[in-house]
Motif scaffolding. Sequence first.
Motif, mmCIF file in Angstrom:
data_model
loop_
_atom_site.group_PDB
_atom_site.id
_atom_site.type_symbol
_atom_site.label_atom_id
_atom_site.label_comp_id
_atom_site.label_asym_id
_atom_site.label_seq_id
_atom_site.Cartn_x
_atom_site.Cartn_y
_atom_site.Cartn_z
ATOM 1 N N ARG A 77 0.629 -1.259 -0.237
ATOM 2 C CA ARG A 77 -0.276 0.271 -0.430
ATOM 3 C C ARG A 77 1.588 1.290 -0.419
ATOM 4 O O ARG A 77 0.412 2.165 -0.473
ATOM 5 N N GLN A 78 1.825 1.744 0.543
ATOM 6 C CA GLN A 78 2.446 2.503 0.704
ATOM 7 C C GLN A 78 3.615 2.332 -0.772
ATOM 8 O O GLN A 78 3.820 3.904 -1.249
ATOM 9 N N SER A 79 3.867 1.404 -1.266
ATOM 10 C CA SER A 79 4.296 1.649 -2.350
ATOM 11 C C SER A 79 3.314 2.451 -3.519
ATOM 12 O O SER A 79 3.803 2.978 -4.510
ATOM 13 N N ALA A 80 2.361 1.762 -3.621
ATOM 14 C CA ALA A 80 1.062 2.435 -4.109
ATOM 15 C C ALA A 80 0.983 4.391 -4.156
ATOM 16 O O ALA A 80 0.790 5.247 -5.283
ATOM 17 N N TRP A 81 0.837 3.804 -2.578
ATOM 18 C CA TRP A 81 0.998 5.647 -1.794
ATOM 19 C C TRP A 81 2.100 6.350 -2.957
ATOM 20 O O TRP A 81 1.797 7.448 -3.674
ATOM 21 N N SER A 82 3.016 5.487 -2.841
ATOM 22 C CA SER A 82 4.094 7.055 -3.541
ATOM 23 C C SER A 82 4.544 6.285 -5.440
ATOM 24 O O SER A 82 4.840 7.745 -5.699
ATOM 25 N N ILE A 83 3.675 5.780 -5.536
ATOM 26 C CA ILE A 83 3.424 5.868 -7.003
ATOM 27 C C ILE A 83 2.652 6.965 -7.937
ATOM 28 O O ILE A 83 2.878 7.482 -8.391
ATOM 29 N N LEU A 84 1.413 6.998 -6.781
ATOM 30 C CA LEU A 84 0.493 8.332 -6.928
ATOM 31 C C LEU A 84 1.373 9.613 -6.874
ATOM 32 O O LEU A 84 1.064 10.922 -7.324
ATOM 33 N N LYS A 85 2.258 9.919 -5.919
ATOM 34 C CA LYS A 85 2.655 11.022 -4.989
ATOM 35 C C LYS A 85 3.209 11.397 -6.422
ATOM 36 O O LYS A 85 3.479 12.704 -7.062
ATOM 37 N N ARG A 86 4.237 10.340 -7.521
ATOM 38 C CA ARG A 86 5.314 11.263 -8.274
ATOM 39 C C ARG A 86 4.597 11.211 -9.663
ATOM 40 O O ARG A 86 4.908 12.449 -9.810
ATOM 41 N N ALA A 87 3.783 10.648 -9.545
ATOM 42 C CA ALA A 87 3.199 10.473 -10.887
ATOM 43 C C ALA A 87 2.019 12.217 -10.979
ATOM 44 O O ALA A 87 2.412 13.677 -11.938
ATOM 45 N N ALA A 88 1.588 12.607 -9.315
ATOM 46 C CA ALA A 88 0.847 14.512 -9.222
ATOM 47 C C ALA A 88 2.100 15.176 -8.949
ATOM 48 O O ALA A 88 2.281 16.218 -9.934
ATOM 49 N N GLU A 89 3.115 14.709 -9.061
ATOM 50 C CA GLU A 89 4.643 16.155 -8.615
ATOM 51 C C GLU A 89 4.759 15.683 -10.593
ATOM 52 O O GLU A 89 4.877 17.052 -10.382
ATOM 53 N N ARG A 90 4.292 14.990 -11.238
ATOM 54 C CA ARG A 90 5.007 14.893 -12.574
ATOM 55 C C ARG A 90 4.489 15.493 -12.983
ATOM 56 O O ARG A 90 4.211 16.601 -13.933
ATOM 57 N N ALA A 91 2.863 15.361 -13.241
ATOM 58 C CA ALA A 91 1.793 16.365 -13.827
ATOM 59 C C ALA A 91 2.035 17.761 -12.217
ATOM 60 O O ALA A 91 1.007 18.589 -13.775
ATOM 61 N N GLU A 92 2.662 18.151 -12.184
ATOM 62 C CA GLU A 92 2.395 19.108 -11.389
ATOM 63 C C GLU A 92 1.425 20.033 -10.804
ATOM 64 O O GLU A 92 0.742 21.320 -10.873
ATOM 65 N N ILE A 93 0.817 18.791 -10.097
ATOM 66 C CA ILE A 93 -0.779 18.540 -9.556
ATOM 67 C C ILE A 93 -0.419 19.754 -7.796
ATOM 68 O O ILE A 93 0.756 18.659 -7.448
ATOM 69 N N ARG A 94 -0.601 20.709 -7.204
ATOM 70 C CA ARG A 94 -0.292 21.417 -6.204
ATOM 71 C C ARG A 94 -1.830 21.043 -5.435
ATOM 72 O O ARG A 94 -0.722 21.412 -4.036
ATOM 73 N N ALA A 95 -2.461 20.722 -5.201
ATOM 74 C CA ALA A 95 -2.994 19.957 -4.671
ATOM 75 C C ALA A 95 -2.727 18.905 -3.300
ATOM 76 O O ALA A 95 -2.321 17.773 -4.576
ATOM 77 N N GLU A 96 -3.455 18.363 -2.306
ATOM 78 C CA GLU A 96 -2.633 17.504 -1.654
ATOM 79 C C GLU A 96 -3.148 16.081 -2.350
ATOM 80 O O GLU A 96 -4.177 16.415 -2.907
ATOM 81 N N VAL A 97 -2.320 14.803 -3.287
ATOM 82 C CA VAL A 97 -3.500 13.931 -3.677
ATOM 83 C C VAL A 97 -2.728 12.381 -2.557
ATOM 84 O O VAL A 97 -1.152 12.175 -2.346
ATOM 85 N N SER A 98 -3.888 11.635 -2.854
ATOM 86 C CA SER A 98 -3.442 10.262 -2.446
ATOM 87 C C SER A 98 -4.510 9.338 -3.009
ATOM 88 O O SER A 98 -5.591 9.596 -3.733
ATOM 89 N N PRO A 99 -4.431 7.913 -2.994
ATOM 90 C CA PRO A 99 -5.175 7.185 -3.363
ATOM 91 C C PRO A 99 -6.315 7.442 -2.562
ATOM 92 O O PRO A 99 -7.180 6.838 -3.740
ATOM 93 N N HIS A 100 -7.242 7.543 -1.599
ATOM 94 C CA HIS A 100 -8.041 8.332 -1.309
ATOM 95 C C HIS A 100 -8.562 9.322 -1.788
ATOM 96 O O HIS A 100 -9.881 9.294 -1.854
ATOM 97 N N THR A 101 -7.712 10.231 -2.386
ATOM 98 C CA THR A 101 -8.400 11.312 -3.512
ATOM 99 C C THR A 101 -9.078 10.707 -4.722
ATOM 100 O O THR A 101 -9.852 11.852 -5.301
ATOM 101 N N LEU A 102 -8.083 9.653 -5.389
ATOM 102 C CA LEU A 102 -8.758 9.520 -6.426
ATOM 103 C C LEU A 102 -10.453 8.366 -6.797
ATOM 104 O O LEU A 102 -11.216 8.658 -6.964
ATOM 105 N N ARG A 103 -10.295 7.734 -5.316
ATOM 106 C CA ARG A 103 -11.522 7.595 -4.536
ATOM 107 C C ARG A 103 -12.866 8.353 -5.080
ATOM 108 O O ARG A 103 -13.649 8.389 -4.852
ATOM 109 N N HIS A 104 -12.382 9.516 -4.364
ATOM 110 C CA HIS A 104 -13.473 10.731 -4.056
ATOM 111 C C HIS A 104 -13.612 11.286 -4.574
ATOM 112 O O HIS A 104 -14.823 11.581 -5.491
#
Length: 320
Positions: A242-269
């Motif tokens: 689960r922690q590695s999956a969280w890191s995968i999303l965090k890296r993708a959000a950084e590459r996309a230059e998304i400033r909002a807080e993003v977590s796997p739960h953010t995608l569920r929301h």
Amino acid sequence: MSEARTPLTQQVTAYFQHLTIERGVAANTLSAYRRDIERYTRFLELNGVSDAAHVTPQQVSEFAQGLRDGADGGAALTARSAARCVVAVRGLHKFWALERFTVDNTASDVRPPATGTRLPKALAIADVQSILEAVPVDTEAGLRDRALLEFLYSTGARISEAVGLDVDDLHQAVNQDAAESDGGPAVVRLLGKGQKERVVPVGSYATAALQAYLVRGRPVLVSKGKGTAALFLNQRGGRLSRQSAWSILKRAAERAEIRAEVSPHTLRHSFATHLIEGGADVRVVQELLGHSSVTTTQVYTMVTADTLREIYAAAHPRAH
């Protein structure tokens, strides 16, 4: 906590020695503190912190606020459990300051997260697309990452549900050529809270990403391990954590230059909010999310109502 003896792990060990030897904390209390502090340490390590002196007040605050919805990378906690975790972290930082591991008490102003109802934070559709498209697919790990993120947004699955999947949990041509299917959308069987099972459709973008991963990515990853039925694999051929999956999303959000807080739960929301904004019935969304009560799902209609009010206020000539 990682097995490497970093300054951070040594500083945490010193704290537990203090609790055990000097304060004589009861075994049950010590066990609860240990779980909370280990969760906090994993969060710090995910953020590149290896020494207590480098922890910032903002990081402590982000950890505290992420406890309720799992944004810190762990399981979502109740208000009481989150408050207990924050107390443990505050005690740790107080000890570090007294022992001069840190210049001052970094957590002195951090309070437990509010216990009131928190409206879920959804990303704009364009931001979700940017995150998904920011993942390169020229390696087996990249194919896995794209498939994982597409899957999370397409199904609204909890991160624990996604990493717990086996290949056999996929049905209707996710791992076959689409021409061989019956024309219906792919589906996946998810095992949610309380071992409650539900079947959720998988959209065409996620299906294509899963097909690419199963054909070109997973075979390479599984060859590095001892063989496993897990769908999403790590670089050693074992089940992705689960922690590695969280890191995968965090890296993708950084590459996309998304400033909002993003977590796997953010995608569920975002999955739920975008469905309701698109006209889906709240009870359908309830079933897709695996909520036992429609009351839990109705919070997403509140988000949509807020959006409607904002649009109305901005557009109607007699709104003010």
